[in-house]
Write a protein that holds these residues in place. Structure first.
Motif, PDB file in Angstrom:
ATOM      1  N   THR A 186       0.839  -1.199   0.000  1.00  0.00           N
ATOM      2  CA  THR A 186       0.000   0.000   0.000  1.00  0.00           C
ATOM      3  C   THR A 186       0.875   1.251   0.000  1.00  0.00           C
ATOM      4  N   LEU A 187       0.274   2.374  -0.352  1.00  0.00           N
ATOM      5  CA  LEU A 187       0.980   3.654  -0.287  1.00  0.00           C
ATOM      6  C   LEU A 187       1.539   3.860   1.118  1.00  0.00           C
ATOM      7  N   ARG A 188       0.722   3.572   2.140  1.00  0.00           N
ATOM      8  CA  ARG A 188       1.165   3.731   3.533  1.00  0.00           C
ATOM      9  C   ARG A 188       2.444   2.953   3.798  1.00  0.00           C
ATOM     10  N   ASP A 189       2.471   1.684   3.392  1.00  0.00           N
ATOM     11  CA  ASP A 189       3.643   0.860   3.685  1.00  0.00           C
ATOM     12  C   ASP A 189       4.849   1.241   2.838  1.00  0.00           C
ATOM     13  N   GLY A 190       4.592   1.895   1.702  1.00  0.00           N
ATOM     14  CA  GLY A 190       5.705   2.420   0.911  1.00  0.00           C
ATOM     15  C   GLY A 190       6.531   3.399   1.723  1.00  0.00           C
ATOM     16  N   LEU A 191       5.849   4.243   2.518  1.00  0.00           N
ATOM     17  CA  LEU A 191       6.563   5.204   3.374  1.00  0.00           C
ATOM     18  C   LEU A 191       7.051   4.542   4.660  1.00  0.00           C
ATOM     19  N   VAL A 192       6.201   3.716   5.270  1.00  0.00           N
ATOM     20  CA  VAL A 192       6.548   3.086   6.550  1.00  0.00           C
ATOM     21  C   VAL A 192       7.858   2.296   6.434  1.00  0.00           C
ATOM     22  N   HIS A 193       8.035   1.603   5.283  1.00  0.00           N
ATOM     23  CA  HIS A 193       9.251   0.801   5.082  1.00  0.00           C
ATOM     24  C   HIS A 193      10.249   1.498   4.161  1.00  0.00           C
ATOM     25  N   SER A 194       9.979   2.767   3.824  1.00  0.00           N
ATOM     26  CA  SER A 194      10.892   3.615   3.059  1.00  0.00           C
ATOM     27  C   SER A 194      11.359   2.951   1.759  1.00  0.00           C
ATOM     28  N   LEU A 195      10.407   2.475   0.972  1.00  0.00           N
ATOM     29  CA  LEU A 195      10.731   1.768  -0.266  1.00  0.00           C
ATOM     30  C   LEU A 195      11.027   2.767  -1.386  1.00  0.00           C
ATOM     31  N   TYR A 209      -2.850  15.350   8.685  1.00  0.00           N
ATOM     32  CA  TYR A 209      -3.287  14.388   9.697  1.00  0.00           C
ATOM     33  C   TYR A 209      -2.955  12.960   9.256  1.00  0.00           C
ATOM     34  N   VAL A 210      -3.256  12.634   7.994  1.00  0.00           N
ATOM     35  CA  VAL A 210      -2.975  11.285   7.496  1.00  0.00           C
ATOM     36  C   VAL A 210      -1.468  11.046   7.415  1.00  0.00           C
ATOM     37  N   MET A 211      -0.709  12.086   7.032  1.00  0.00           N
ATOM     38  CA  MET A 211       0.749  11.937   6.987  1.00  0.00           C
ATOM     39  C   MET A 211       1.316  11.667   8.381  1.00  0.00           C
ATOM     40  N   THR A 212       0.759  12.302   9.399  1.00  0.00           N
ATOM     41  CA  THR A 212       1.197  12.026  10.772  1.00  0.00           C
ATOM     42  C   THR A 212       0.886  10.583  11.150  1.00  0.00           C
ATOM     43  N   SER A 213      -0.260  10.087  10.701  1.00  0.00           N
ATOM     44  CA  SER A 213      -0.617   8.686  10.937  1.00  0.00           C
ATOM     45  C   SER A 213       0.414   7.760  10.270  1.00  0.00           C
ATOM     46  N   PHE A 214       0.814   8.096   9.034  1.00  0.00           N
ATOM     47  CA  PHE A 214       1.857   7.321   8.349  1.00  0.00           C
ATOM     48  C   PHE A 214       3.135   7.318   9.181  1.00  0.00           C
ATOM     49  N   MET A 215       3.540   8.518   9.634  1.00  0.00           N
ATOM     50  CA  MET A 215       4.833   8.640  10.318  1.00  0.00           C
ATOM     51  C   MET A 215       4.801   8.106  11.752  1.00  0.00           C
ATOM     52  N   LYS A 216       3.613   7.979  12.336  1.00  0.00           N
ATOM     53  CA  LYS A 216       3.505   7.251  13.610  1.00  0.00           C
ATOM     54  C   LYS A 216       3.813   5.771  13.358  1.00  0.00           C
ATOM     55  N   ASP A 217       3.315   5.262  12.220  1.00  0.00           N
ATOM     56  CA  ASP A 217       3.593   3.866  11.858  1.00  0.00           C
ATOM     57  C   ASP A 217       5.075   3.634  11.585  1.00  0.00           C
ATOM     58  N   VAL A 218       5.770   4.644  11.055  1.00  0.00           N
ATOM     59  CA  VAL A 218       7.222   4.532  10.827  1.00  0.00           C
ATOM     60  C   VAL A 218       7.920   4.215  12.151  1.00  0.00           C
ATOM     61  N   VAL A 219       7.473   4.901  13.211  1.00  0.00           N
ATOM     62  CA  VAL A 219       8.072   4.704  14.540  1.00  0.00           C
ATOM     63  C   VAL A 219       7.576   3.410  15.187  1.00  0.00           C
ATOM     64  N   ASN A 220       6.298   3.104  15.010  1.00  0.00           N
ATOM     65  CA  ASN A 220       5.713   1.937  15.685  1.00  0.00           C
ATOM     66  C   ASN A 220       6.121   0.602  15.054  1.00  0.00           C
ATOM     67  N   ARG A 221       6.256   0.583  13.710  1.00  0.00           N
ATOM     68  CA  ARG A 221       6.524  -0.720  13.072  1.00  0.00           C
ATOM     69  C   ARG A 221       7.383  -0.624  11.809  1.00  0.00           C
ATOM     70  N   GLY A 222       7.955   0.563  11.553  1.00  0.00           N
ATOM     71  CA  GLY A 222       8.716   0.755  10.317  1.00  0.00           C
ATOM     72  C   GLY A 222      10.201   0.933  10.550  1.00  0.00           C
ATOM     73  N   THR A 223      10.819   1.791   9.726  1.00  0.00           N
ATOM     74  CA  THR A 223      12.276   1.943   9.768  1.00  0.00           C
ATOM     75  C   THR A 223      12.785   2.595  11.051  1.00  0.00           C
TER      76      THR A 223
END
Length: 261
Positions: free
Chosen positions: A96-105, A199-213
């Motif tokens: 997903t677009l979200r996981d593209g950022l969360v895992h920095s692909l 707001y949605v971008m902050t949600s993405f970047m919370k996921d970066v910290v919680n389960r991403g890079t």
């Protein structure tokens, strides 16, 4: 190494570290060293993608839009560009677009930028106060256009404050010897993106910290309400924020040598 922390709403610089030893080097890397921000730039690509809900793009991109995480070659100005993921590893699966950022692909990020046009991405980044290059290239989606840590911190205030960028303020006021205020700088504010996109971008970047890079932030026991993004160019970066504070950290060599983190 350099660090800059800002009050996201007032623009006040609350901490600044320009290097590790002022006796050896007086260069303030936080405010003067232009470096490639690498992946800490990527949120501006994804914010531009989410903005397709409001602009004239025929295809609307959402957090659930699917991209393929696989090697890909892009053509731009009759030239070919083949970005690689970090460590040249690919899942070869839909993400997903979200996981593209969360895992920095990297490949997914360039794919998104090419779809929405790199010019649109650089327009948004420029509204956030990042330097605007004379020409835009696909590689800029991966943060090749140089900026200082202070510029990156100021740009990130647009996420922390739900869409409005705050310029940095280093001096509260200047007074005469008798205490009369003769100057009191005020921060400049400008709208960069709509509140719901931020707001949605902050949600993405919370996921970066919680389960991403940036999951090591949590592994080290940090429990605060925080969002952020890692960045690896030749250097190492982290840009993070709470509802009130934006902080950017840079680590690297002055001569541009590979850090190798």
């Amino acid at each position: 190494a350099a660090l800059v922390a800002m009050n996201a709403r007032t623009g006040e610089i609350v901490a600044m570290v320009g290097g590790r030893d002022y006796g050896k080097s007086q260069l303030n890397r936080a405010s003067e060293a232009l470096r490639q921000p690498g992946s800490v730039f990527k949120p501006f690509v994804y914010a531009t993608a989410l903005n397709t809900a409001y602009d004239s793009m025929a295809h609307v991109i959402t957090p659930a839009t699917i991209y393929k995480d696989e090697p890909k070659t892009f053509t731009y100005d009759n030239q070919e560009y083949s970005p690689g993921n970090f460590g040249d590893s690919y899942s070869n699966a839909p993400v997903t677009l979200r996981d593209g950022l969360v895992h920095s692909l990297n490949v997914v990020t360039v794919d998104v930028a090419m779809e929405i046009t790199i010019g649109r991405v650089m327009n948004l980044a420029s509204k956030a106060g990042l330097p605007r290059p004379a020409r835009a290239y696909p590689a800029m989606a991966l943060g090749t256009s140089e900026a200082t840590p202070l510029q990156v911190a100021s740009a990130y205030t647009s996420f922390a404050t739900l869409g409005s960028r705050t310029s940095p303020v280093a001096i509260n006021r200047i007074t005469t010897g008798s205490g009369v205020t003769i100057a009191a700088p005020t921060p400049e504010k400008n709208e960069v993106m709509r509140p719901d996109v931020a707001y949605v971008m902050t949600s993405f970047m919370k996921d970066v910290v919680n389960r991403g890079t940036a999951a090591k932030v949590r592994a080290r026991g940090f429990k605060g309400n925080v969002a952020g993004k890692t960045g690896t160019s030749r250097d190492g970066w982290f840009a993070g924020y709470t509802p009130d504070l934006v902080c950017v950290v840079w680590v690297g060599f002055d001569d541009g040598s590979q850090l190798g983190l």
